[in-house]
Design a protein around this motif. Structure first.
Motif, mmCIF file in Angstrom:
data_model
loop_
_atom_site.group_PDB
_atom_site.id
_atom_site.type_symbol
_atom_site.label_atom_id
_atom_site.label_comp_id
_atom_site.label_asym_id
_atom_site.label_seq_id
_atom_site.Cartn_x
_atom_site.Cartn_y
_atom_site.Cartn_z
ATOM 1 N N VAL A 165 -8.521 15.632 -3.990
ATOM 2 C CA VAL A 165 -8.786 14.454 -3.089
ATOM 3 C C VAL A 165 -8.463 13.308 -3.662
ATOM 4 O O VAL A 165 -7.671 12.259 -2.968
ATOM 5 C CB VAL A 165 -10.041 14.356 -2.450
ATOM 6 N N GLN A 166 -8.671 12.768 -4.960
ATOM 7 C CA GLN A 166 -8.260 11.546 -5.567
ATOM 8 C C GLN A 166 -6.722 11.625 -5.640
ATOM 9 O O GLN A 166 -6.285 10.592 -5.529
ATOM 10 C CB GLN A 166 -8.829 11.819 -7.293
ATOM 11 N N LYS A 167 -6.152 12.631 -5.992
ATOM 12 C CA LYS A 167 -4.819 12.553 -6.013
ATOM 13 C C LYS A 167 -4.023 12.193 -4.834
ATOM 14 O O LYS A 167 -3.043 11.254 -4.686
ATOM 15 C CB LYS A 167 -3.993 14.047 -6.630
ATOM 16 N N MET A 168 -4.615 12.703 -3.903
ATOM 17 C CA MET A 168 -4.009 12.534 -2.373
ATOM 18 C C MET A 168 -4.158 11.194 -2.229
ATOM 19 O O MET A 168 -3.349 10.241 -1.600
ATOM 20 C CB MET A 168 -4.701 13.283 -1.394
ATOM 21 N N ARG A 169 -5.411 10.343 -2.393
ATOM 22 C CA ARG A 169 -5.350 9.093 -2.410
ATOM 23 C C ARG A 169 -4.475 8.198 -3.219
ATOM 24 O O ARG A 169 -4.079 6.929 -2.466
ATOM 25 C CB ARG A 169 -6.919 8.551 -2.549
ATOM 26 N N ARG A 170 -4.251 8.618 -4.296
ATOM 27 C CA ARG A 170 -3.592 7.700 -5.256
ATOM 28 C C ARG A 170 -2.068 7.881 -4.627
ATOM 29 O O ARG A 170 -1.390 6.767 -4.540
ATOM 30 C CB ARG A 170 -3.368 8.115 -6.545
ATOM 31 N N ARG A 171 -1.797 9.039 -4.188
ATOM 32 C CA ARG A 171 -0.275 9.056 -3.693
ATOM 33 C C ARG A 171 -0.240 8.217 -2.056
ATOM 34 O O ARG A 171 0.799 7.744 -2.229
ATOM 35 C CB ARG A 171 -0.086 10.612 -3.408
ATOM 36 N N VAL A 172 -0.927 8.010 -1.443
ATOM 37 C CA VAL A 172 -1.202 7.064 -0.449
ATOM 38 C C VAL A 172 -0.873 5.658 -0.827
ATOM 39 O O VAL A 172 -0.055 5.203 -0.201
ATOM 40 C CB VAL A 172 -2.281 7.142 0.503
ATOM 41 N N VAL A 173 -1.655 5.426 -1.847
ATOM 42 C CA VAL A 173 -1.282 3.893 -2.466
ATOM 43 C C VAL A 173 -0.159 3.594 -3.068
ATOM 44 O O VAL A 173 0.372 2.676 -2.853
ATOM 45 C CB VAL A 173 -2.573 3.619 -3.141
ATOM 46 N N GLU A 174 0.298 4.530 -3.676
ATOM 47 C CA GLU A 174 1.544 4.511 -4.449
ATOM 48 C C GLU A 174 3.008 4.471 -3.490
ATOM 49 O O GLU A 174 3.731 4.009 -3.928
ATOM 50 C CB GLU A 174 1.544 5.954 -5.102
ATOM 51 N N ASN A 175 2.521 5.022 -2.372
ATOM 52 C CA ASN A 175 3.634 4.894 -1.365
ATOM 53 C C ASN A 175 3.917 3.711 -0.631
ATOM 54 O O ASN A 175 4.750 3.662 0.466
ATOM 55 C CB ASN A 175 3.726 6.458 -0.460
ATOM 56 N N ILE A 176 2.797 2.761 -0.689
ATOM 57 C CA ILE A 176 2.841 1.654 0.172
ATOM 58 C C ILE A 176 4.106 0.804 -0.475
ATOM 59 O O ILE A 176 4.123 0.492 -1.874
ATOM 60 C CB ILE A 176 1.530 0.795 -0.059
ATOM 61 N N PRO A 177 4.859 0.131 0.289
ATOM 62 C CA PRO A 177 5.838 -0.925 -0.508
ATOM 63 C C PRO A 177 5.210 -1.807 -1.245
ATOM 64 O O PRO A 177 4.261 -2.330 -0.576
ATOM 65 C CB PRO A 177 6.651 -1.060 0.743
ATOM 66 N N ALA A 178 5.796 -2.226 -2.273
ATOM 67 C CA ALA A 178 5.221 -3.288 -3.274
ATOM 68 C C ALA A 178 5.000 -4.711 -2.446
ATOM 69 O O ALA A 178 3.881 -5.042 -2.721
ATOM 70 C CB ALA A 178 6.196 -3.532 -4.328
ATOM 71 N N GLY A 179 5.767 -5.196 -1.495
ATOM 72 C CA GLY A 179 5.660 -6.283 -0.672
ATOM 73 C C GLY A 179 4.528 -6.158 0.357
ATOM 74 O O GLY A 179 4.150 -7.225 0.734
ATOM 75 N N GLU A 180 4.100 -5.107 0.667
ATOM 76 C CA GLU A 180 3.022 -4.919 1.619
ATOM 77 C C GLU A 180 1.737 -4.492 1.162
ATOM 78 O O GLU A 180 0.639 -4.576 2.133
ATOM 79 C CB GLU A 180 3.634 -3.716 2.652
ATOM 80 N N VAL A 181 1.594 -4.282 -0.165
ATOM 81 C CA VAL A 181 0.114 -3.667 -0.378
ATOM 82 C C VAL A 181 -0.952 -4.668 -0.188
ATOM 83 O O VAL A 181 -1.944 -4.390 0.068
ATOM 84 C CB VAL A 181 0.204 -2.980 -1.843
#
Length: 997
Positions: free
Chosen positions: A336-352
């Motif tokens: 579950v932690q990995k899934m959450r991290r992947r979601v955040v990592e896939n957000i474009p840097a300019g939109e986070v």
């Protein structure tokens, strides 16, 4: 257009006062004769001024008025607006918040009448009411019109505050349910033969299943099909698939009236690659054998909404036990932690920073925390099994799994974020979760949320406040329920409570949950202030411990430190009030043995973790002053050296803690980007600390045996990694000792005194103690172990002139004064400079001899059984390969290149590159390998508490080394492959540059 002050009309001024941002345009719109009633009626102007965007509301009203079919219809609209406050507030509220719904009203000018009624059933309509609203729709186009008419009424209640955000989200989900039913009915009418062969159930998932839908969102579904009695199953499934596909097209396709929303069936087993419709038994077989953790988390929101109600209920009943067993799966928390991290990592840097759904502190963090707590505790407590986030959060608070204050703050933040999301989507009915960056959009959104004075400022402040709350509580809530339960455990309590806590600890990765339970109970039980603070700290600490390779060791260390310091008033206050202190402590305690052992011998050193400056290595001069002062205050040499070793212990903890935190990173102190700088910082800190300790020990020995002055001048010269200021935690201190008799002192007396000093220094630094020993190694002296420990300057000169071998010149490249008589040390350096930087470089014979020695060392000194690809010192591409390559360049070119005259490997390598003696790419390859091998050696000492030149064989220790090097759990193989790859490249460079291959 700006109107001069003197020419502004009274209408202009009134419009400005009412909140119009473009009064001139508004004045022109109001000039139409049809809007006389609006222009002259203060009630209507007040109502326009109360909307989110008065300019937008007026424009929408003008368009709606103009779209009326005749004068009578226009008169009816305006008269009703003036006389009926509910309609006025609803209609103008929608027009001021949604350009898209204004477009709908302009196309369907009679739909405003849907907002006239104001009855109890109209305030909170359910599926049945929406089904009646869609009943006249006979094709996809008319369904879209009817859907927008229903949506209009939901939006009107929402923007007027008649319903709150959770009620609006539930109504949107109910409207989606009614729409799916209408679409399925159309599909059935279009294919009666298919409908007769099969039973088809539509299961809502995601936000629709959770009764918390957005204005614009995919509607996630799963289809379950069965054959009717007597029908062939394969044919029935094909028929059900055609019906499901038709339903999806009806809702998803774009028509002249636009689209409703996409129906997304990708949460089904196997996703897009799986069949669109499966039987119930096929669903169960998949979930029992193949499903991943996230699929059970998704099923938490499964709800039958359309089609065969009995089949839908059977599906939910069948999968529910699987959902509530998900927390027992191996690696559940990690998945579950990995899934959450992947979601955040896939957000474009300019939109986070604008992403209110997926970004840190966003909606997903709230949902993620709540769902995880439900999955863990819902197994035994059915009250937690709500598919709706806010209802589940309330149940968690009511059951004592979440603190009431925390739950209230999270509820407020979630409602704000969902309201913000609704207002953003409502404007153009587009699917987005990004906070706009346009001031006009932000002003409209702020005003729609009741921020009328400074909408932009207030909105930005509220956004920051609520996301900060979510970020802070997200991780805390993840672990809090365990601690609430454990704190209440007592002898005689039910086995179920203990077992539930035990299972939670196992899920977090604790290998000995029984011992962990005992630690938690000892720390957090009771009604004292100490226990209360511990109950606040432990939920987050458990998570940080669980993020390491050895959570049990971290928790045990924390209990020991707390037992030692728990009565001191500052300890728990430090951890509670200093943001980084608790996380720093958790990282240090769970990272291995070395740093915790240092801390447990002097727990007060935990104070260093509360301030970033406390983790900065101290420079050598103030460090040496402190050691010498401590020595000066002590009675006798043993006490003096004990004091010096105590300083060394504390500073080793400071350095190792900073190293671990810099490598692991924390929320407030991210992991170091430049690992080379981190390695250099450790090497410099440990070397300076060793030099200061030796200086203090020398002072103590001389004072105890000879008073103020030794009969001979005495200096200590650092050699090897000590001289290069590259010591690792487990390194011995390689040195040479030089002395020079004082005037009038007999040579034998001076030599005797010098040797006595060396013997006593070595003894005192290795006395059994709580402090780590410091081994002084003088084997690099002339004649090695068979030669005298101490020589005079003349003796060194004579030996080097007559007997020195090329390897000794190479060893002297690292010679650097570290303690004692500075003038004598400088004279020694002047003596050896010509040997280590020979004029005109090395001859061919000397180069051949160095190569022969290196080849012999490779064949003879590597320990038996050691893997040559993983030995950091003598293995392929390891420290020896890099250092000998660099040192050969120093011996050959140091006489001509001043930059090469350094004792530090990386400095010399960079100087050789700058002098174009080695290609930039080759230098980078050697540097990377040297830094990596040094980090591995440091990691082994930090993890195991004893030095080693190769990777540990124990799986947990190996994982801890990987964590230090930046690898996630489960990436041990990747780490070893990376090490072999990097050092293999370094070996290739070494063979070319050193051996001339």
């Amino acid at each position: 257009m700006t109107v001069p002050q003197g020419r502004r009309s009274s209408t202009f001024t009134r419009l400005l006062r009412y909140g119009f941002t473009d009064p001139s345009a508004a004045e022109r719109l109001l000039a139409a004769s049809e809007l006389d009633a609006v222009r002259t009626d203060p009630v209507l102007l007040d109502a326009l001024g109360a909307t989110a965007d008065p300019d937008l509301a007026l424009l929408g009203l003008v368009r709606l008025t103009e779209a009326q079919p005749d004068h009578t219809a226009r008169r009816e609209l305006l008269d009703t607006l003036i006389s009926a406050k509910p309609l006025r507030d609803r209609l103008l509220g929608v027009l001021g918040a949604s350009e898209a719904l204004a477009d709908h009203l302009a196309r369907h000018p009679g739909d405003w009448r849907a907002l006239v009624t104001y009855e109890a059933v109209d305030l909170h309509p359910g599926v049945a009411e929406f089904e009646r609203g869609l009943a006249e729709a006979h094709d996809p186009v008319s369904l879209r019109v009817a859907y927008r008419r229903c949506l209009l009424s939901i939006a009107a209640r929402d923007v007027c505050g008649t319903t709150d955000v959770s009620q609006a989200a539930a109504e949107l989900a109910d409207l989606a349910t009614a729409t799916l039913r209408a679409a399925l009915a159309m599909a059935r009418r279009a294919a009666p033969a298919d409908a007769a062969q099969c039973r088809l159930a539509v299961i809502a998932m995601g936000k629709c299943g959770g009764h918390e839908l957005n204005y614009v969102s995919d509607v996630d579904v799963i289809f379950v099909g069965e054959a009717v009695e007597g029908a062939d199953e394969d044919k029935a499934l094909r028929a059900a698939t055609r019906l499901a596909s038709h339903l999806m097209r009806i809702c998803s396709e774009t028509t002249v009236e636009g689209t409703i929303w996409p129906v997304d069936a990708n949460l089904r087993p196997e996703g897009r690659n799986g069949p669109l419709v499966r039987t119930l038994s096929s669903h169960l077989a998949y979930y029992q054998r193949w499903a991943k953790t996230w699929e059970f988390q998704a099923l938490l929101k499964a709800r039958p909404v359309a089609g065969d109600a009995e089949l839908g209920a059977d599906y939910v009943a069948a999968v529910a036990p699987l959902v509530w067993q998900a927390a027992e799966r191996e690696n559940f928390i990690d998945d579950v932690q990995k899934m959450r991290r992947r979601v955040v990592e896939n957000i474009p840097a300019g939109e986070v920073d604008r992403e209110l759904k997926l970004g840190p502190g966003g909606l997903r963090d709230v949902e993620f925390a709540v769902q995880l707590l439900q999955l863990v505790h819902g197994r035994a407590d059915a009250s937690l099994r709500s598919a709706t986030t806010l209802d589940a959060l309330a149940a968690l608070a009511a059951g004592g799994y979440v603190g009431r204050v925390d739950a209230t703050q999270l509820d407020d933040a979630y409602r704000f974020l969902r309201s913000l999301e609704h207002r953003i989507q409502l404007y153009r009915l587009r699917r987005t979760h990004l906070l706009p960056d346009d001031d006009a959009d932000l002003r409209r959104i702020g005003r729609s949320l009741g921020m009328r004075t400074e909408p932009l400022t207030d909105l930005a402040r509220a956004w920051k406040r609520h996301t900060s709350v979510v970020r802070r509580l997200h991780e805390k809530l993840f672990y809090r329920p365990l601690l609430d339960a454990v704190a209440q455990l007592a002898p005689g309590e039910s086995r179920l409570s203990t077992e539930a806590a035990r299972e939670r600890l196992v899920a977090l990765g604790y290998a000995d949950p029984g011992a962990a339970l005992r630690h938690l109970e000892a720390l957090a039980s009771g009604v004292t202030r100490k226990a209360a603070i511990q109950r606040t700290l432990l939920p987050v600490l458990l998570g940080w411990f669980a993020d390491s390779a050895d959570p049990d060791a971290g928790l045990l260390g924390f209990r020991k430190v707390s037992d030692a310091l728990g009565k001191t008033p500052w300890y728990l206050r430090l951890l509670r009030d200093e943001g980084a202190a608790a996380e720093n402590l958790a990282r240090v305690l769970s990272a291995g043995r070395f740093a915790p052992d240092l801390l447990l011998r002097a727990p007060e050193a935990v104070a260093l973790l509360g301030d970033a400056r406390g983790l900065q290595p101290r420079e050598r001069a103030p460090l040496e002053q402190e050691v010498l002062a401590a020595v000066g205050r002590a009675d006798g040499a043993e006490q003096a050296v004990a004091a010096a070793r105590g300083v060394r212990r504390r500073e080793l903890f400071r350095t190792s803690a900073a190293d671990l935190i810099g490598s692991y990173g924390t929320e407030e102190s991210p992991a170091e980007a430049d690992v080379g700088a981190l390695v250099d910082r450790v090497g410099t800190a440990v070397s300076d600390l060793t030099a200061a300790t030796i200086a203090g020990t020398l002072r103590a020995v001389v004072r105890a045996g000879w008073g103020d002055e030794l009969p001979t001048r005495f200096a200590v010269i650092g050699m090897g990694r000590f001289g290069g200021r590259e010591l690792s935690y487990g390194s011995d201190a390689d040195v040479l000792f030089v002395h020079e008799p004082r005037e009038g002192v007999d040579d034998q007396e001076a030599a005797k005194a010098a040797n006595a000093v060396v013997a006593e220094m070595r003894r005192l630094l290795q006395l059994p103690s709580a402090d780590p020993p410091l081994v002084i190694d003088a084997d690099l002296r002339p004649e090695g172990k068979s030669g005298p420990l101490v020589r005079t300057l003349k003796s060194y000169e004579a030996y080097y002139r007559r007997w020195s071998l090329v390897w000794e010149s190479q060893a002297l490249l690292r010679a650097d004064p570290v303690a004692g008589d500075a003038d004598l040390a400088r004279a020694f350096i002047d003596l050896v400079d010509p040997l280590r930087y020979p004029a005109e470089g090395l001859g061919e014979d000397a180069v051949r001899e160095i190569r022969r020695l290196k080849a012999r060392m490779e064949s003879e000194r590597l320990p038996r059984g050691a893997d040559p690809t993983l030995h950091t010192k003598l293995g392929r591409g390891g420290l020896s390969d890099v250092e000998w390559t660099v040192q050969l360049l120093q011996l050959q070119h140091g006489w001509a290149e001043p930059g090469l005259r350094t004792t530090r490997t990386r400095e010399a390598l960079h100087a050789a590159c700058a002098a174009e003696l080695i290609a930039t790419e080759d230098a980078a390859i050697l540097d990377e390998a040297w830094v990596l091998a040094t980090r591995v050696r440091n990691a082994v000492m930090l993890v195991r508490g004893r030095a080693g030149d190769t990777f540990p064989s124990d799986g947990r220790e190996l994982a801890a080394v990987g964590r230090y090097l930046g690898y996630d759990a489960g990436q041990v193989g990747v780490m070893l492959d990376d090490y072999r790859r990097i050092t293999r490249r370094a070996r290739a460079v070494m063979e070319e540059r050193f051996y001339g291959a």
